[in-house]
Design a protein around this motif. Structure first.
Motif, short mmCIF file in Angstrom:
data_model
loop_
_atom_site.label_atom_id
_atom_site.label_comp_id
_atom_site.label_asym_id
_atom_site.label_seq_id
_atom_site.Cartn_x
_atom_site.Cartn_y
_atom_site.Cartn_z
N ARG A 62 0.83 -1.21 0.00
CA ARG A 62 0.00 0.00 0.00
C ARG A 62 0.86 1.26 0.00
O ARG A 62 0.48 2.28 -0.56
CB ARG A 62 -0.94 0.00 1.20
N THR A 63 2.04 1.19 0.63
CA THR A 63 2.88 2.38 0.78
C THR A 63 4.24 2.27 0.10
O THR A 63 4.92 3.27 -0.10
CB THR A 63 3.14 2.66 2.27
N GLY A 64 4.66 1.03 -0.19
CA GLY A 64 5.99 0.80 -0.75
C GLY A 64 7.09 0.78 0.29
O GLY A 64 8.26 0.57 -0.02
N GLN A 65 6.74 0.99 1.54
CA GLN A 65 7.72 1.07 2.62
C GLN A 65 8.32 -0.30 2.96
O GLN A 65 7.59 -1.27 3.11
CB GLN A 65 7.07 1.66 3.88
N HIS A 66 9.64 -0.36 3.07
CA HIS A 66 10.34 -1.56 3.52
C HIS A 66 9.93 -1.80 4.97
O HIS A 66 9.76 -0.86 5.74
CB HIS A 66 11.85 -1.35 3.41
N CYS A 67 9.79 -3.04 5.35
CA CYS A 67 9.26 -3.36 6.69
C CYS A 67 10.27 -3.22 7.82
O CYS A 67 9.86 -3.14 8.98
CB CYS A 67 8.65 -4.75 6.68
#
Length: 103
Positions: free
Chosen positions: A73-78
């Motif tokens: 949804r955001t492309g953010q790495h976890c």
């Protein structure tokens, strides 16, 4: 202003999974989560792995090559706030999936 590009029919997507598509010279990974669709860069920024074929759980895809994980949804790495993959605006219109690519 960027134009929407048709990628596929929503029926081509499996709920809870991703699929890769070639769009305007790019590899795009489209994920279906219920009635929502999400689109990110199809190549993992770590080593170019096929992120669209990765496992999707609770909105997080795991790259099949080295296990890097991204929120679709955001492309953010976890694990690292400094790593992010490109996210594309995605929508479903009349049963078709569209994305908006930057100009």
């Amino acid at each position: 202003m960027a134009e929407k590009t048709r990628v596929c029919s929503v029926d081509e997507l499996t709920d809870g999974a991703g699929k890769e598509f070639a769009v305007a010279g790019r590899v795009i990974a489209i994920f279906r989560i219920g009635d929502e669709v999400h689109a990110i860069d199809g190549l993992c920024p770590h080593a170019g792995g096929p992120i669209g074929t990765g496992t999707l759980r609770r909105g997080v895809v795991t790259c099949p090559w080295h296990g890097w994980q991204f929120d679709v949804r955001t492309g953010q790495h976890c694990l690292s706030s400094s790593i992010q993959t490109t996210v594309y605006d995605a929508s479903v219109e009349n049963g078709d999936v569209y994305i908006t690519l930057p100009e």
